[in-house]
Motif scaffolding. Structure first.
Motif, PDB file in Angstrom:
ATOM      1  N   GLN B  18      48.503  40.346  40.410  1.00 43.37           N
ATOM      2  CA  GLN B  18      48.776  41.485  39.557  1.00 43.37           C
ATOM      3  C   GLN B  18      47.620  42.468  39.682  1.00 43.37           C
ATOM      4  O   GLN B  18      46.527  42.120  40.152  1.00 43.37           O
ATOM      5  N   VAL B  19      47.874  43.710  39.266  1.00 41.96           N
ATOM      6  CA  VAL B  19      46.861  44.743  39.404  1.00 41.96           C
ATOM      7  C   VAL B  19      46.929  45.676  38.198  1.00 41.96           C
ATOM      8  O   VAL B  19      48.002  45.901  37.619  1.00 41.96           O
ATOM      9  N   THR B  20      45.776  46.180  37.819  1.00 42.68           N
ATOM     10  CA  THR B  20      45.686  47.162  36.738  1.00 42.68           C
ATOM     11  C   THR B  20      44.986  48.403  37.252  1.00 42.68           C
ATOM     12  O   THR B  20      43.901  48.314  37.831  1.00 42.68           O
ATOM     13  N   LEU B  21      45.616  49.542  37.055  1.00 41.48           N
ATOM     14  CA  LEU B  21      45.058  50.825  37.470  1.00 41.48           C
ATOM     15  C   LEU B  21      44.728  51.622  36.220  1.00 41.48           C
ATOM     16  O   LEU B  21      45.437  51.543  35.211  1.00 41.48           O
ATOM     17  N   SER B  22      43.672  52.420  36.318  1.00 38.27           N
ATOM     18  CA  SER B  22      43.216  53.153  35.150  1.00 38.27           C
ATOM     19  C   SER B  22      43.267  54.658  35.375  1.00 38.27           C
ATOM     20  O   SER B  22      43.072  55.133  36.497  1.00 38.27           O
ATOM     21  N   CYS B  23      43.500  55.383  34.299  1.00 37.12           N
ATOM     22  CA  CYS B  23      43.577  56.838  34.357  1.00 37.12           C
ATOM     23  C   CYS B  23      42.929  57.433  33.123  1.00 37.12           C
ATOM     24  O   CYS B  23      43.318  57.112  31.990  1.00 37.12           O
ATOM     25  N   SER B  24      41.948  58.305  33.338  1.00 39.33           N
ATOM     26  CA  SER B  24      41.341  59.048  32.232  1.00 39.33           C
ATOM     27  C   SER B  24      41.794  60.494  32.324  1.00 39.33           C
ATOM     28  O   SER B  24      41.501  61.169  33.317  1.00 39.33           O
ATOM     29  N   PRO B  25      42.526  60.976  31.324  1.00 41.00           N
ATOM     30  CA  PRO B  25      43.058  62.333  31.407  1.00 41.00           C
ATOM     31  C   PRO B  25      41.978  63.380  31.152  1.00 41.00           C
ATOM     32  O   PRO B  25      40.863  63.056  30.771  1.00 41.00           O
ATOM     33  N   ARG B  73      43.247  57.528  27.263  1.00 45.98           N
ATOM     34  CA  ARG B  73      43.156  56.847  28.556  1.00 45.98           C
ATOM     35  C   ARG B  73      44.361  55.932  28.721  1.00 45.98           C
ATOM     36  O   ARG B  73      44.896  55.402  27.741  1.00 45.98           O
ATOM     37  N   SER B  74      44.794  55.787  29.956  1.00 45.74           N
ATOM     38  CA  SER B  74      45.996  54.986  30.195  1.00 45.74           C
ATOM     39  C   SER B  74      45.751  53.985  31.309  1.00 45.74           C
ATOM     40  O   SER B  74      44.907  54.202  32.198  1.00 45.74           O
ATOM     41  N   GLU B  75      46.455  52.902  31.234  1.00 49.41           N
ATOM     42  CA  GLU B  75      46.442  51.909  32.297  1.00 49.41           C
ATOM     43  C   GLU B  75      47.871  51.599  32.690  1.00 49.41           C
ATOM     44  O   GLU B  75      48.781  51.649  31.856  1.00 49.41           O
ATOM     45  N   MET B  76      48.051  51.296  33.964  1.00 48.64           N
ATOM     46  CA  MET B  76      49.340  50.749  34.371  1.00 48.64           C
ATOM     47  C   MET B  76      49.085  49.414  35.059  1.00 48.64           C
ATOM     48  O   MET B  76      48.052  49.207  35.696  1.00 48.64           O
ATOM     49  N   ASN B  77      50.012  48.527  34.872  1.00 52.48           N
ATOM     50  CA  ASN B  77      49.894  47.174  35.388  1.00 52.48           C
ATOM     51  C   ASN B  77      51.122  46.859  36.233  1.00 52.48           C
ATOM     52  O   ASN B  77      52.249  47.212  35.869  1.00 52.48           O
ATOM     53  N   VAL B  78      50.872  46.235  37.345  1.00 50.94           N
ATOM     54  CA  VAL B  78      51.979  45.742  38.171  1.00 50.94           C
ATOM     55  C   VAL B  78      51.767  44.244  38.350  1.00 50.94           C
ATOM     56  O   VAL B  78      50.709  43.820  38.851  1.00 50.94           O
ATOM     57  N   SER B  79      52.722  43.466  37.928  1.00 47.70           N
ATOM     58  CA  SER B  79      52.603  42.020  38.056  1.00 47.70           C
ATOM     59  C   SER B  79      53.418  41.548  39.264  1.00 47.70           C
ATOM     60  O   SER B  79      54.301  42.248  39.765  1.00 47.70           O
ATOM     61  N   THR B  80      53.097  40.359  39.713  1.00 51.39           N
ATOM     62  CA  THR B  80      53.805  39.729  40.838  1.00 51.39           C
ATOM     63  C   THR B  80      54.037  40.746  41.967  1.00 51.39           C
ATOM     64  O   THR B  80      55.171  41.097  42.308  1.00 51.39           O
ATOM     65  N   LEU B  81      52.954  41.206  42.520  1.00 48.44           N
ATOM     66  CA  LEU B  81      53.016  42.262  43.519  1.00 48.44           C
ATOM     67  C   LEU B  81      53.876  41.888  44.722  1.00 48.44           C
ATOM     68  O   LEU B  81      53.875  40.731  45.182  1.00 48.44           O
ATOM     69  N   GLU B  82      54.592  42.901  45.195  1.00 51.22           N
ATOM     70  CA  GLU B  82      55.408  42.765  46.399  1.00 51.22           C
ATOM     71  C   GLU B  82      54.884  43.741  47.449  1.00 51.22           C
ATOM     72  O   GLU B  82      54.219  44.724  47.113  1.00 51.22           O
ATOM     73  N   LEU B  83      55.218  43.464  48.711  1.00 55.09           N
ATOM     74  CA  LEU B  83      54.753  44.342  49.781  1.00 55.09           C
ATOM     75  C   LEU B  83      55.197  45.781  49.545  1.00 55.09           C
ATOM     76  O   LEU B  83      54.468  46.732  49.826  1.00 55.09           O
TER      77      LEU B  83
END
Lengths: 117, 113
Positions: B18-25, B73-83
């Motif tokens: 899984q991955v977490t990405l961050s964004c500061s507006p 601030r926002s984060e998005m998460n993607v679990s069980t990553l696929e190609l």
């Protein structure tokens, strides 16, 4: 459903030529907003213009101009006297009113503009 | 005024992780939207947050989720990553949520191997 079509995938011009990027949109809403963004190789989308559906006046900003025609559902973008720095991918986008409010941009597939010396 | 900041800029993950990405507006902006950009599908809307609430959601599976904090601030998460999740993920911020110009960050380039 809303849709934005940019039929030109890639355009190559020689510096100082004028170039027009086409954008055709589909929407059932009477209130909507149209945008143009520029994406240089660095990746970020750079805002160029926003136009609401009630304002059909053409706009000029320096070498850039936009022609909005509701009758043909088009919002075309012209660069006059193109420069190498104009090379980028240009996206047209549409935003309709959302049920819960807020922003949701529907983008076209983009037009890659290459300006050569 | 600082622009939209996304971290990290580049990320390589393995399938299934899984991955977490961050964004500061931009300071003062309360609306944050996320977009996925791929060569095949182009730019697609993921979701939008305003005042810590998800306002709109695109057509993505539940593996894609996000949240917004009280400081916008926002984060998005993607679990069980696929190609197929390999993409440039772009965050945009707006001063008010309705149909105003959105200012984008430089994105996070995610590669799933």
């Amino acid at each position: 459903a809303q849709k934005v079509t940019q039929a030109q995938t890639e355009i190559s011009v020689v510096e100082k030529e004028d170039v027009t990027l086409d954008c055709v949109y589909e929407t059932r809403d009477t209130t909507y907003y149209l945008f143009w963004y520029k994406q240089p190789p660095s990746g970020e989308l750079v805002f160029l213009i926003r136009r609401n559906s009630f304002d059909e006046q053409n706009e000029i900003s320096g070498r850039y101009s936009w022609n909005f025609q509701k009758s043909t559902s088009s919002f075309n973008f012209t660069i006059t006297a193109s420069q190498v720095v104009d090379s980028a991918v240009y996206f047209c986008a549409l935003s309709e009113a959302q049920r819960g409010g807020g922003n949701k941009l529907t983008f076209g597939t983009g037009t890659q503009l290459k300006v050569e010396l | 005024k600082a622009g939209v900041t996304q971290t990290p800029r580049y990320l390589i993950k393995t399938r299934g992780q899984q991955v977490t990405l961050s964004c500061s507006p931009i300071s003062g902006h309360r609306s944050v939207s996320w977009y996925q950009q791929t060569p095949g599908q182009g730019l697609q809307f993921l979701f939008e947050y305003f005042s810590e609430t998800q306002r709109n959601k695109g057509n993505f599976p539940g593996r894609f989720s996000g949240r917004q904090f009280s400081n916008s601030r926002s984060e998005m998460n993607v679990s069980t990553l696929e190609l197929g999740d390999s993409a440039l993920y772009l965050c945009a911020s707006s001063y008010v949520p309705e149909n105003t110009e959105a200012f984008f960050g430089q994105g996070t380039r995610l590669t799933v191997v």
